[in-house]
Design an enzyme around this catalytic site. Structure first.
Site, short mmCIF file in Angstrom:
data_model
loop_
_atom_site.label_atom_id
_atom_site.label_comp_id
_atom_site.label_asym_id
_atom_site.label_seq_id
_atom_site.Cartn_x
_atom_site.Cartn_y
_atom_site.Cartn_z
CG HIS A 50 -0.39 0.30 2.51
ND1 HIS A 50 -0.05 -0.66 3.43
CD2 HIS A 50 -0.09 1.49 3.10
CE1 HIS A 50 0.44 -0.08 4.51
NE2 HIS A 50 0.41 1.22 4.34
CG ASP A 55 -0.01 -4.03 2.63
OD1 ASP A 55 -0.10 -3.45 1.54
OD2 ASP A 55 0.18 -3.42 3.71
N GLY A 73 4.25 7.30 8.66
CA GLY A 73 5.50 7.08 7.94
C GLY A 73 6.22 5.80 8.35
CG ASN A 74 7.00 4.34 12.30
OD1 ASN A 74 7.54 5.39 11.96
ND2 ASN A 74 7.16 3.82 13.49
CB SER A 75 3.15 2.19 6.73
OG SER A 75 2.43 1.11 6.21
CG LEU A 131 -4.29 -27.47 1.50
CD1 LEU A 131 -4.74 -27.37 2.95
CD2 LEU A 131 -3.80 -28.88 1.20
CB VAL A 135 -10.04 -26.50 1.28
CG1 VAL A 135 -9.61 -27.86 0.79
CG2 VAL A 135 -8.95 -25.86 2.13
#
Length: 535
Positions: free
Chosen positions: A151, A181, A265-267, A322, A324
């Site tokens: 993002h 992400d 800003g830490n993202s 899988l 499922v």
């Protein structure tokens, strides 16, 4: 309202005192922490009590060279000094590899709720190559591979990376995966500091962690670097924020929850354990106010690493499956399916060409282990299966109405939606940057957006960016102005503008006739003269 930093220091102090007392009583200190950790909906998160053994080694692995004051202080203060040194040592070892990621472009940026608080203010009317926002990332190899969040870079037309020492690079986007992400960048450099990756599965609730971010100094950031401390509050959290952003049921969310403050800003920055190892990628916060409220979430680094390796090798994510349809184990399921505890993932249905169905699994089976690795929850099952390659064979252990049954399954490849390729480069340059200016074609809508009154009729090119250290900026040219003439030649298109500057060289004079809007939107004319600098 209390000061969260002061409160956190108190927690560290009390913990240090308890650690010292515990040395005389037992081999480890046990900390009971109960109550509701976070709530998104009643079914997504539930109250829990966590009993965790504190790791005494966390405060004994620091440098033995304690100063004289600490040596003569009471043991509780010496323990606190050791904790302090450990945090400082971790921060010093990791921060050189934490970078600032700046995205530029002209697209309006739309982020799902929860992400916008981590990435700075929105720019719904950003112009060509304008700064749209910034995030963080961290270097994972000496030749410049960087992990960040999808993002952070999803809307970028161009990506810049700023290192802690001030060096700046245009970054190549290797690839991105909306379902986790995660995005991977590459900068053209070698011999770079890089982080050490840890094992999030080996960590326990209650362990100390640091959240590190680097919004950078670009575009006037006031928070060039942040390091915050906290603990692991919970594991296996599903916030559904990635699912909402990727608009697919293939999203994997098995997040680490922390109370370490995650600032704007830490993202994309690293979540680091007390060994100085990265165990997660800081991704989201849960908030009802838009401000930090104690609930931060990080993607486990093992999942991010798997995604990174696929993006580097294949340019896309190849995820085992899988095939499922599964659901969490509810309270009534324990009795219905003969389980000993509410753990596992209930098989509800099979997708087309499901290898699990072919191997013999049935609806109502509860998957409890993959190759001996315990499955407690849906997100954990998704993450474990994603760690394998398509066509790998795995042992799937299920509980079928009270009986344990094993199946050998050849994994298929999941239908992972692939995002549109993003060149991560500036679009074709509509100007001559010798004078430090970028321009775009004139249109009345854009003219109104930069301040001209509706109905104003002009001809020329619109200035979208001015290099603040370039000759045009020194001459007084500003963003939003309209250039009508260059050295006396009329400018009606980008071709006219570039053509008028085609023969310009160093030390030549460039004279611009420009129009800019006054406070009422009326056009005002000016002539700006500048000398072309040495290339």
């Amino acid at each position: 309202m209390g000061d969260p930093l002061r409160s956190k220091l108190k927690v560290v102090s009390y913990t240090s005192l308890a650690l010292v007392l515990g040395l005389a009583l037992a081999s480890g200190f046990r900390w009971v922490r109960g109550g509701e950790a976070a709530t998104f909906t009643a079914t997504e998160m539930s109250s829990q009590s966590d009993i965790v053994a504190a790791d005494i080694a966390a405060v004994t692995t620091v440098d033995d060279a304690a100063d004289q004051t600490a040596a003569t202080a009471p043991s509780s203060f010496r323990a606190l000094a050791e904790v302090n040194k450990a945090f400082v040592s971790i921060a010093e070892s990791v921060t050189p590899a934490v970078v600032s990621v700046v995205i530029r472009g002209s697209l309006a940026r739309r982020l799902p709720r929860g992400f916008e608080e981590l990435f700075g203010p929105s720019h719904p009317e950003s112009q060509f190559d304008a700064p749209l926002g910034r995030g963080s990332g961290f270097i994972v190899s000496e030749d410049g591979y960087i992990i960040t969040n999808n993002h952070v870079v999803a809307q970028a037309e161009r990506i810049e990376v700023e290192l802690p020492d001030g060096q700046e690079y245009d970054a190549e986007l290797i690839g991105r995966d909306p379902t986790t992400d995660i995005a991977v960048l590459k900068i053209p450099a070698n011999g770079l500091p890089f982080v050490k990756l840890g094992d999030p599965d080996a960590t326990s609730v209650g362990e100390f962690v640091l959240a590190i971010g680097n919004p950078g100094t670009a575009d006037g950031s006031e928070l060039p670097f942040t390091v915050t401390a906290g603990i692991i509050s919970a594991k296996g959290r599903n916030t559904r924020i990635i699912q909402a952003a990727s608009q697919t049921n293939n999203a994997i969310e098995d997040m680490i929850q922390t109370d370490a403050v995650i600032n704007p800003g830490n993202s994309g920055g690293p979540l680091v354990n007390y060994h100085g190892e990265v165990i997660g990628v800081n991704t989201a916060i849960q908030s009802t106010t838009g401000f930090y409220q104690g609930y931060g979430f990080a993607i486990p680094i093992t999942l991010a690493q798997d995604v990174m390796e696929d993006l580097i090798e294949y340019g896309r994510v190849r995820r085992a499956a899988l095939r499922v349809s599964i659901s969490p184990v509810q309270t009534a399921d324990v009795k219905a399916y003969g389980l000993s505890s509410p753990k596992g993932a209930v098989v509800q249905d099979f997708l087309d060409d499901s290898p699990a169905e072919k191997a013999g699994l049935e609806r109502g089976d509860v998957i409890v282990a993959i190759d001996g690795r315990t499955v407690d929850r849906v997100g954990q099952l998704q993450r474990i299966v994603a760690s394998y390659e398509p066509n790998d064979r795995v042992s799937v252990e299920v509980v079928r109405y009270g009986k344990r049954v094993d199946f050998n399954v050849k994994l298929a490849e999941a239908d992972v939606p692939q995002p549109e390729p993003l060149a991560a480069e500036a679009p074709s340059r509509p100007s001559n940057m010798l004078i430090g200016v970028q321009v775009t074609e004139y249109n009345s809508d854009l003219a109104e957006r930069v301040g001209f009154a509706p109905g104003t009729r002009l001809e020329g090119v619109i200035v979208t960016q001015v290099d603040r250290f370039g000759p045009a900026a020194e001459a007084g040219l500003r963003q939003g102005s309209i250039i009508t003439h260059v050295n006396g030649k009329a400018v009606k298109s980008l071709g006219d503008f570039d053509g008028a500057l085609a023969d310009v060289d160093a030390d030549d004079l460039v004279s611009l006739s420009v129009v800019y809007p006054d406070t009422d939107g009326r056009p005002r004319h000016s002539i700006l003269n500048m000398i072309v600098p040495e290339k």
